[in-house]
Scaffold this active site. Structure first.
Site, PDB file in Angstrom:
ATOM      1  N   ASP A   1       0.835  -1.208   0.000  1.00 27.78           N
ATOM      2  CA  ASP A   1       0.000   0.000   0.000  1.00 27.78           C
ATOM      3  C   ASP A   1       0.871   1.260   0.000  1.00 27.78           C
ATOM      4  O   ASP A   1       0.562   2.245  -0.660  1.00 27.78           O
ATOM      5  CB  ASP A   1      -0.935  -0.012   1.221  1.00 27.78           C
ATOM      6  CG  ASP A   1      -1.826  -1.241   1.215  1.00 27.78           C
ATOM      7  OD1 ASP A   1      -2.384  -1.556   0.160  1.00 27.78           O
ATOM      8  OD2 ASP A   1      -1.938  -1.902   2.267  1.00 27.78           O
TER       9      ASP A   1
ATOM     10  N   HIS B   1      -5.533  -3.725   5.470  1.00 25.32           N
ATOM     11  CA  HIS B   1      -5.165  -3.997   4.082  1.00 25.32           C
ATOM     12  C   HIS B   1      -6.362  -4.535   3.299  1.00 25.32           C
ATOM     13  O   HIS B   1      -6.387  -5.693   2.895  1.00 25.32           O
ATOM     14  CB  HIS B   1      -3.971  -4.970   4.017  1.00 25.32           C
ATOM     15  CG  HIS B   1      -3.602  -5.307   2.601  1.00 25.32           C
ATOM     16  ND1 HIS B   1      -3.048  -4.387   1.737  1.00 25.32           N
ATOM     17  CD2 HIS B   1      -3.764  -6.443   1.878  1.00 25.32           C
ATOM     18  CE1 HIS B   1      -2.869  -4.948   0.550  1.00 25.32           C
ATOM     19  NE2 HIS B   1      -3.303  -6.198   0.608  1.00 25.32           N
TER      20      HIS B   1
HETATM   21  P1  NAD Z   1      -0.609 -18.324  -5.586  1.00 22.92           P
HETATM   22  O1  NAD Z   1      -1.814 -19.205  -5.664  1.00 22.92           O
HETATM   23  O2  NAD Z   1       0.098 -17.984  -6.834  1.00 22.92           O
HETATM   24  O3  NAD Z   1       0.464 -18.939  -4.579  1.00 22.92           O
HETATM   25  C1  NAD Z   1       0.102 -19.401  -3.320  1.00 22.92           C
HETATM   26  C2  NAD Z   1       1.030 -20.544  -2.978  1.00 22.92           C
HETATM   27  O4  NAD Z   1       0.686 -21.004  -1.663  1.00 22.92           O
HETATM   28  C3  NAD Z   1       0.898 -21.762  -3.916  1.00 22.92           C
HETATM   29  O5  NAD Z   1       2.164 -22.121  -4.447  1.00 22.92           O
HETATM   30  C4  NAD Z   1       0.329 -22.850  -3.013  1.00 22.92           C
HETATM   31  O6  NAD Z   1       0.787 -24.152  -3.349  1.00 22.92           O
HETATM   32  C5  NAD Z   1       0.863 -22.402  -1.664  1.00 22.92           C
HETATM   33  N1  NAD Z   1       0.174 -23.008  -0.536  1.00 22.92           N
HETATM   34  C6  NAD Z   1      -1.130 -23.312  -0.400  1.00 22.92           C
HETATM   35  N2  NAD Z   1      -1.348 -23.887   0.805  1.00 22.92           N
HETATM   36  C7  NAD Z   1      -0.146 -23.930   1.433  1.00 22.92           C
HETATM   37  C8  NAD Z   1       0.287 -24.403   2.700  1.00 22.92           C
HETATM   38  N3  NAD Z   1      -0.555 -24.966   3.563  1.00 22.92           N
HETATM   39  N4  NAD Z   1       1.585 -24.300   2.997  1.00 22.92           N
HETATM   40  C9  NAD Z   1       2.458 -23.734   2.112  1.00 22.92           C
HETATM   41  N5  NAD Z   1       2.116 -23.271   0.910  1.00 22.92           N
HETATM   42  C10 NAD Z   1       0.822 -23.370   0.576  1.00 22.92           C
HETATM   43  O7  NAD Z   1      -1.076 -16.991  -4.829  1.00 22.92           O
HETATM   44  P2  NAD Z   1      -0.283 -15.602  -4.743  1.00 22.92           P
HETATM   45  O8  NAD Z   1      -0.686 -14.729  -5.850  1.00 22.92           O
HETATM   46  O9  NAD Z   1       1.156 -15.887  -4.512  1.00 22.92           O
HETATM   47  O10 NAD Z   1      -0.940 -14.984  -3.404  1.00 22.92           O
HETATM   48  C11 NAD Z   1      -0.729 -15.579  -2.150  1.00 22.92           C
HETATM   49  C12 NAD Z   1      -1.514 -14.835  -1.077  1.00 22.92           C
HETATM   50  O11 NAD Z   1      -0.998 -13.515  -0.896  1.00 22.92           O
HETATM   51  C13 NAD Z   1      -3.001 -14.660  -1.400  1.00 22.92           C
HETATM   52  O12 NAD Z   1      -3.769 -14.899  -0.251  1.00 22.92           O
HETATM   53  C14 NAD Z   1      -3.092 -13.197  -1.809  1.00 22.92           C
HETATM   54  O13 NAD Z   1      -4.370 -12.668  -1.635  1.00 22.92           O
HETATM   55  C15 NAD Z   1      -2.080 -12.585  -0.872  1.00 22.92           C
HETATM   56  N6  NAD Z   1      -1.594 -11.253  -1.256  1.00 22.92           N
HETATM   57  C16 NAD Z   1      -1.360 -10.361  -0.251  1.00 22.92           C
HETATM   58  C17 NAD Z   1      -0.862  -9.108  -0.528  1.00 22.92           C
HETATM   59  C18 NAD Z   1      -0.576  -8.124   0.579  1.00 22.92           C
HETATM   60  O14 NAD Z   1      -0.389  -6.926   0.292  1.00 22.92           O
HETATM   61  N7  NAD Z   1      -0.461  -8.544   1.815  1.00 22.92           N
HETATM   62  C19 NAD Z   1      -0.601  -8.735  -1.863  1.00 22.92           C
HETATM   63  C20 NAD Z   1      -0.843  -9.661  -2.867  1.00 22.92           C
HETATM   64  C21 NAD Z   1      -1.350 -10.924  -2.547  1.00 22.92           C
HETATM   65  C1  LMR Z   2      -3.214  -6.399  -3.208  1.00 17.94           C
HETATM   66  O1  LMR Z   2      -3.422  -5.394  -2.536  1.00 17.94           O
HETATM   67  O2  LMR Z   2      -2.792  -6.339  -4.380  1.00 17.94           O
HETATM   68  C2  LMR Z   2      -3.412  -7.750  -2.597  1.00 17.94           C
HETATM   69  O3  LMR Z   2      -4.014  -7.680  -1.340  1.00 17.94           O
HETATM   70  C3  LMR Z   2      -4.074  -8.734  -3.484  1.00 17.94           C
HETATM   71  C4  LMR Z   2      -5.522  -8.439  -3.736  1.00 17.94           C
HETATM   72  O4  LMR Z   2      -6.334  -9.332  -3.491  1.00 17.94           O
HETATM   73  O5  LMR Z   2      -5.839  -7.356  -4.202  1.00 17.94           O
END
Ligand code: NAD
Ligand code: LMR
Length: 335
Positions: free
Chosen positions: A152, A181
């Site tokens: 953010d 967030h």
């Molecule tokens: P993705 O599906 O590409 O990757 C997630 C990974 O987690 C996969 O490789 C999956 O196998 C793994 N996984 C699932 N269960 C698991 C477990 N029990 N132990 C270990 N690994 C496990 O998803 P992504 O795009 O990498 O996003 C991941 C998360 O991050 C989502 O929840 C997304 O919303 C979040 N996210 C948060 C922010 C933030 O600002 N905090 C920003 C973007 C995404």
């Molecule tokens: C973001 O802010 O990009 C992440 O939290 C992923 C989402 O779900 O938007």
């Protein structure tokens, strides 16, 4: 020796995040865990000629998560499902809450002293889930638990510097973003932009909305293929390295980091925040001064204007529900 663990290392965020952490010469041991493909990602990244030793772990290979976590100094967690168009972050709760609970249980028993950086959404609820599991296991240290909200802050620097016609200054442009967030819980404080700006109120509101819903822009553009991964990996690595640098006494930045942390556990500086935002929310993203044990001090949020006070009020109301949902999940769980 500094050991970093990425949980969810084979995912859209996990892979570039692991790559960026491999570039840090501060890290000597990089453990990559996922339920799929972690060995391939580790083999690939391990060929990069920086000092850290990279090891991959799967549930049934190399000892699984517990082995990956052994001796961890920092655990960064992008495990779980991402959004698709039309979904809110809260729609991810049912799947990701369970994943986070399991990871928190392993951290509690294997590496309770590690810094825990939670990326998995919905951050507003998953961080309280980590806190509650660690409490139930008797190892909770609020100074070491962080919800990663750096994206953010990164977005705010980009959008505001571009709107000011100075994109080249983006890297050093500071716009505080506090709150939570997701959507209206994200509270950019444009009045504290540094350099300062002179946008009219309509522009302030447009920029505020863009920062609050920046995640949706990416979800829409990816059209079903997930949410922000590359910008998140950049933000996650930046924050993880700031935590590690402070821990080893190398912190060079005079700027605070922002993170979603516990305001209730006698954290130094929390009272000044509660005086401004009230005591309805137990977690809030705030400016933090990092040190060798994590959060050394929560810093004041500074002077906010009436528009920003209104944003804070709304964020606090929404956050209270998100937090109780996470707390109730662990309360009802068998741990
Ligand atoms: P993705 O599906 O590409 O990757 C997630 C990974 O987690 C996969 O490789 C999956 O196998 C793994 N996984 C699932 N269960 C698991 C477990 N029990 N132990 C270990 N690994 C496990 O998803 P992504 O795009 O990498 O996003 C991941 C998360 O991050 C989502 O929840 C997304 O919303 C979040 N996210 C948060 C922010 C933030 O600002 N905090 C920003 C973007 C995404
Ligand atoms: C973001 O802010 O990009 C992440 O939290 C992923 C989402 O779900 O938007």
């Amino acid at each position: 020796m500094v050991k970093a663990v990425v949980v969810g290392a084979a995912g859209g965020i996990g892979q570039p995040l692991s790559l960026l952490l491999k570039q840090s010469t501060l890290i000597t041991d990089l453990a990559l865990y996922d339920v799929v493909n972690a060995l391939g990602v580790a083999a690939d990244i391990a060929h990069i000629n920086t000092p850290s030793i990279v090891t991959g772990y799967l549930p049934d290979k190399n000892g699984g998560l517990d082995k990956a976590l052994e001796g961890a100094d920092i655990v960064v967690i992008p495990a779980g499902v991402p959004r698709k168009p039309g979904m809110t972050r809260d729609d991810l709760f049912n799947v990701n809450a369970k994943i986070c609970q399991g990871i928190a249980e392993s951290i509690a028993s294997v590496s309770p002293k590690a810094f825990v950086l939670v990326i998995s959404n919905p951050v507003n609820s998953t961080v309280p889930i980590f806190a509650e599991v660690l409490k139930k296991k008797g190892v909770y240290d609020p100074k070491r638990l962080f919800g990663v909200t750096t994206l953010d802050v990164v977005r705010a620097s980009t959008f505001v510097s571009e709107a000011a016609g100075k994109p080249a200054e983006s890297l050093n442009w500071r716009v505080p973003v506090i709150g939570g967030h997701s959507g209206l819980t994200i509270v950019p404080l444009l009045s504290q932009s540094n350099p300062s700006t002179s946008f009219d109120q309509a522009k302030v509101e447009e920029l505020t909305n863009r920062i609050q819903f920046g995640g949706d822009e990416v979800v829409k553009a990816k059209d079903g293929a997930g949410s922000a991964t590359l910008s998140m990996a950049y933000a996650g690595a930046r924050f993880a390295i700031a935590v590690l640098e402070a821990a080893v006494g190398k912190g060079s930045s005079s700027q605070p980091e922002y993170s979603y942390v516990d305001l209730t556990s006698d954290q130094s500086g929390a009272k000044a925040i509660i005086d401004v935002i009230g005591d309805q929310t137990a977690f809030f993203s705030v400016p933090v001064q990092l040190g060798k044990n994590g959060v050394e001090k929560i810093l004041p949020i500074g002077k906010v204007n009436d528009y920003e006070s209104g944003l804070i009020k709304k964020a606090v109301e929404d956050l209270a529900g998100n937090i109780s949902k996470g707390v109730a999940f662990v309360g009802n769980a068998k741990i």
